[in-house]
Design a protein around this motif. Structure first.
Motif, PDB file in Angstrom:
ATOM      1  N   GLY A   1       6.964  20.990 128.349  1.00 19.53           N
ATOM      2  CA  GLY A   1       6.555  22.283 128.911  1.00 19.53           C
ATOM      3  C   GLY A   1       5.543  23.034 128.082  1.00 19.53           C
ATOM      4  O   GLY A   1       5.540  24.267 128.092  1.00 19.53           O
TER       5      GLY A   1
ATOM      6  N   ARG B   1       3.371  25.394 130.111  1.00 20.58           N
ATOM      7  CA  ARG B   1       4.018  26.511 130.795  1.00 20.58           C
ATOM      8  C   ARG B   1       4.667  27.491 129.823  1.00 20.58           C
ATOM      9  O   ARG B   1       4.891  28.647 130.142  1.00 20.58           O
ATOM     10  CB  ARG B   1       5.083  25.970 131.764  1.00 20.58           C
ATOM     11  CG  ARG B   1       4.467  25.225 132.944  1.00 20.58           C
ATOM     12  CD  ARG B   1       5.526  24.648 133.863  1.00 20.58           C
ATOM     13  NE  ARG B   1       6.032  23.354 133.394  1.00 20.58           N
ATOM     14  CZ  ARG B   1       7.189  23.164 132.818  1.00 20.58           C
ATOM     15  NH1 ARG B   1       7.988  24.190 132.612  1.00 20.58           N
ATOM     16  NH2 ARG B   1       7.570  21.976 132.439  1.00 20.58           N
ATOM     17  N   SER B   2       5.006  27.004 128.631  1.00 20.84           N
ATOM     18  CA  SER B   2       5.719  27.856 127.662  1.00 20.84           C
ATOM     19  C   SER B   2       4.785  28.916 127.088  1.00 20.84           C
ATOM     20  O   SER B   2       3.582  28.700 126.923  1.00 20.84           O
ATOM     21  CB  SER B   2       6.274  26.998 126.526  1.00 20.84           C
ATOM     22  OG  SER B   2       7.157  26.016 127.049  1.00 20.84           O
TER      23      SER B   2
ATOM     24  N   GLU C   1       6.931  14.851 131.251  1.00 19.09           N
ATOM     25  CA  GLU C   1       6.930  16.129 131.977  1.00 19.09           C
ATOM     26  C   GLU C   1       5.582  16.826 131.829  1.00 19.09           C
ATOM     27  O   GLU C   1       5.008  17.321 132.813  1.00 19.09           O
ATOM     28  CB  GLU C   1       8.056  17.019 131.429  1.00 19.09           C
ATOM     29  CG  GLU C   1       8.147  18.369 132.135  1.00 19.09           C
ATOM     30  CD  GLU C   1       9.250  19.233 131.555  1.00 19.09           C
ATOM     31  OE1 GLU C   1       9.139  20.466 131.643  1.00 19.09           O
ATOM     32  OE2 GLU C   1      10.223  18.659 131.007  1.00 19.09           O
ATOM     33  N   ASP C   2       5.045  16.825 130.600  1.00 17.49           N
ATOM     34  CA  ASP C   2       3.751  17.474 130.377  1.00 17.49           C
ATOM     35  C   ASP C   2       2.604  16.678 130.988  1.00 17.49           C
ATOM     36  O   ASP C   2       1.562  17.238 131.341  1.00 17.49           O
ATOM     37  CB  ASP C   2       3.519  17.658 128.881  1.00 17.49           C
ATOM     38  CG  ASP C   2       4.428  18.735 128.308  1.00 17.49           C
ATOM     39  OD1 ASP C   2       4.867  19.599 129.081  1.00 17.49           O
ATOM     40  OD2 ASP C   2       4.696  18.692 127.091  1.00 17.49           O
TER      41      ASP C   2
ATOM     42  N   ASP D   1       2.394  18.007 134.382  1.00 15.65           N
ATOM     43  CA  ASP D   1       1.801  19.350 134.379  1.00 15.65           C
ATOM     44  C   ASP D   1       0.289  19.277 134.178  1.00 15.65           C
ATOM     45  O   ASP D   1      -0.471  19.997 134.837  1.00 15.65           O
ATOM     46  CB  ASP D   1       2.434  20.194 133.261  1.00 15.65           C
ATOM     47  CG  ASP D   1       3.873  20.568 133.572  1.00 15.65           C
ATOM     48  OD1 ASP D   1       4.269  20.460 134.759  1.00 15.65           O
ATOM     49  OD2 ASP D   1       4.611  20.947 132.651  1.00 15.65           O
TER      50      ASP D   1
END
Length: 680
Positions: A443, A446-447, A483-484, A487
């Motif tokens: 993340g 998004r973080s 996950e990244d 993104d």
């Protein structure tokens, strides 16, 4: 006594005389060991002819059988000596065939001894009388032929055929093919004719004794002709040596003769004159008293003419035949004293010139290319196709918004290249974030890690918020978590659509791994790889682009000197050559470290590499010790491809040189991540 017996006794006398001649010759020249073979062959020929003569006078069956057994053993022994003489004639080249026929001959003799009187005829024995002249008869034994005799005869003559064929093939090389063919013809005709008499196919007188005698005579004639050639050659050699002695006596060279004990026994006129006529004071003296060989030379020495005069000579050792079998060793040389003095002066001049050249080289620096490239400060002029093409290409794509994937091994300059790309573009004054990817972190896009106000508590900006309008450098993109990856893929997709575009961020990614291989192994998102590799730069290791070293050295020197208040330093040609003599296993990162270290330790206006040779040797040893097998293979294949100009298949290609097929080589290229450097 009939005429056949008379001929036989003449042959016996001839062969006995030959054997005595060969034996006497051997006693005087013991080195000629083949004369023993010929002496034995002559004696056996005489014994064989005598035994055969007595055999064919016997009228009693038992007496005939006893003589027949003895005669056959003598015949096989004689034939074996003939084969041994032929083996010696070929200088022991047909050894397998000789050992084979020797074994078969010995086996035949053992079978004759075992069967004794029944080896040839086994039943219905009768003595047949053949009239050869008035009141002269020739007796032979007839009856049932032993099958063992027929088989042994067939095998023996077949092996003889193989032996002679090998001899004929070898004789093509030494011009004796006609001679050996005649011997083969005599042996074959005699043997076959006699066997046909034994089995009752024809009637007549045995001729093997005469054919064998003819073979021995031919061998003796060949040997005597060989003797004559040697005598003629020695006569010519003696004449040549006589002329040679006249030559060395009157030639203007140093000629010193000596015996095996190094005692001087001859001086020519020129040498005697150089010794000031003291010939008889020198004769019988030890050679080492006047002559000393140079330690580091095979053909140079010093000649002591007087207590004060020493001359340097270059010499050769010659052995000359003087008289029968007497050889004298000579040293023949010429004076090189003046030549050596001139050579020493020339060496001193060259050393002085070398010192002057090195000093000049230390002060000689590359020209700077300021006029042509004003946008880049003080870049060394270098004929590097790769560096120049990269620089031009960075200028071309500097203002693009597309992603760029930079590939290369550790320390190859990937981040440096990304920063150079930013400096050339319109985003150089905009935000610039460098982030090293980690698989354990999720993340990151998004973080909220950043705060836009130091007085606010908490974080309210993501990495994309901070980099908006600028550039985001993602180092080691292959380590980005799954996950990244999703993104980042979503971000790149939205950037393609102006209506959905939320951030204006240019992505520059670096990697040390083969992303395509990671995609195949489901370790990396394939669709993301397509977006990232829209524009791809592959950086070879520094050792494959040594001509780029001046470019990087000048950049690092100027940057480091400015930041650390160090006076500007020049770079000499000698320094560049030293840097280009190293393989740089840690690439540009290691080069930058060495340049910084040298900049701090240099005195004066020129960059100097102190203790670089020691560092280079130590670092080479460490790198070699821990290099893995795949890396060795990768280096070897890469060097082979460079040598073959990256030609993978066909004539003069890497696959041909490595002795592997094209498919195997291409598989290794993919496995080891070997790519041809692209001309961008």
């Amino acid at each position: 006594m009939n005429f056949l017996q008379q001929i036989n006794f003449i042959l016996i006398g001839l062969f006995l005389s030959l054997s005595i001649f060969y034996f006497i010759f051997f006693l005087f020249k013991k080195k000629e060991k083949n004369k023993i073979i010929y002496a034995g062959m002559s004696i056996m020929s005489a014994i064989y002819i005598y035994s055969s003569t007595q055999l064919h006078t016997k009228t009693e069956i038992l007496d005939y059988q006893n003589y027949l057994t003895i005669t056959m053993v003598i015949y096989l022994s004689l034939i074996q000596l003939v084969f041994l003489a032929l083996f010696d004639l070929t200088k022991y080249r047909v050894n397998k065939s000789f050992y084979g026929i020797t074994g078969i001959t010995l086996l035949s003799i053992l079978l004759i001894i075992y069967f004794n009187n029944e080896f040839v005829i086994t039943g219905n024995e009768t003595i047949k009388r053949i009239e050869i002249s008035a009141n002269s008869f020739y007796y032979i034994l007839v009856g049932n032929t032993n099958e063992v005799y027929e088989w042994v005869s067939s095998i023996f003559y077949l092996s003889c055929l193989v032996f002679f064929v090998r001899l004929i093939i070898y004789s093509y090389k030494n011009s004796k093919v006609v001679f050996v063919s005649c011997l083969f013809l005599c042996f074959t005709l005699g043997g076959i004719y006699d066997v046909m008499i034994d089995v009752g196919e024809i009637e007549g007188v045995y001729i093997s004794e005469y054919m064998t005698a003819l073979i021995v005579m031919l061998l003796s004639v060949d040997l005597l002709l060989h003797f004559k050639k040697k005598i003629d050659a020695n006569r010519v050699l003696l004449n040549i040596n006589g002329s040679y002695e006249d030559l060395i006596e009157n030639i203007d060279l140093y000629v010193i003769g000596h015996d095996q004990n190094q005692k001087i026994n001859y001086l020519n006129r020129f040498t005697e004159k150089k010794f000031y006529g003291k010939k008889w004071e020198i004769i019988n003296k030890n050679l080492n008293t006047f002559f000393e060989k140079e330690e580091n030379s095979e053909n140079q020495g010093k000649l002591q003419l007087t207590s004060d005069e020493v001359r340097n000579i270059e010499y050769s050792k010659v052995k000359v035949l003087r008289g029968k079998g007497k050889y004298v060793d000579f040293i023949v040389g010429y004076d090189i004293t003046d030549k050596l003095n001139e050579h020493r002066q020339l060496e001193q001049t060259l050393l002085q010139l070398k010192d002057a050249t090195e000093k000049l080289e230390e002060e000689n620096t590359f020209l700077k290319q300021n006029a042509q490239r004003k946008s880049v400060s003080n870049i060394l002029y270098v004929e590097s196709t790769f560096a120049k093409s990269i620089d031009k290409e960075l200028d071309r794509i500097a203002n693009y918004k597309t992603t760029v994937l930079i590939e290369g091994n550790k320390g190859a300059g990937k981040t440096f290249l990304a920063n150079e790309l930013i400096k050339k573009g319109d985003r150089k004054t905009k935000p610039q974030i460098e982030y090293r990817c980690h698989k354990t972190l999720n993340g990151i896009f998004r973080s909220k890690y950043y705060d836009d106000n130091t007085y606010n508590q908490g974080y309210n900006k993501s990495i994309l918020d901070v980099a908006n309008g600028g550039t985001l450098i993602l180092e080691d993109i292959d380590e980005l978590s799954h996950e990244d990856q999703l993104d980042l893929l979503d971000l790149l997709k939205r950037q393609d659509d102006l209506e959905q575009q939320e951030y204006d961020v240019r992505i520059l990614a670096t990697t040390t791994k083969d992303i395509r291989k990671l995609v195949e192994e489901d370790e990396f998102n394939g669709e993301l790889h397509k977006y990232l590799s829209i524009y791809r730069i592959n950086l070879p290791d520094l050792k494959y682009r040594m001509s780029d070293i001046p470019y990087y050295v000048d950049l690092f020197i100027e940057d480091y000197c400015k930041k650390n208040a160090i006076p500007s330093l020049k770079v000499s040609l000698a320094t560049i050559k030293k840097l280009q003599s190293y393989d740089w296993p840690e690439n540009i990162k290691e080069l930058k470290y060495i340049v910084k270290k040298a900049a701090v330790s240099s005195h004066g206006k020129t960059l100097r590499l102190l203790d670089f040779d020691t560092y280079k040797e130590e670092h080479k040893a460490v790198v070699t010790e821990f290099l893995c097998l795949d890396e060795y293979e990768k280096q070897y294949i890469t060097k082979t491809l460079e040598h073959c100009k990256w030609k993978v298949s066909g004539k003069n290609s890497a696959s041909e040189l490595l002795k592997i097929n094209e498919a195997t080589l291409r598989s290794k290229l993919k496995k080891l991540n070997i790519h041809k450097p692209k001309k961008i």
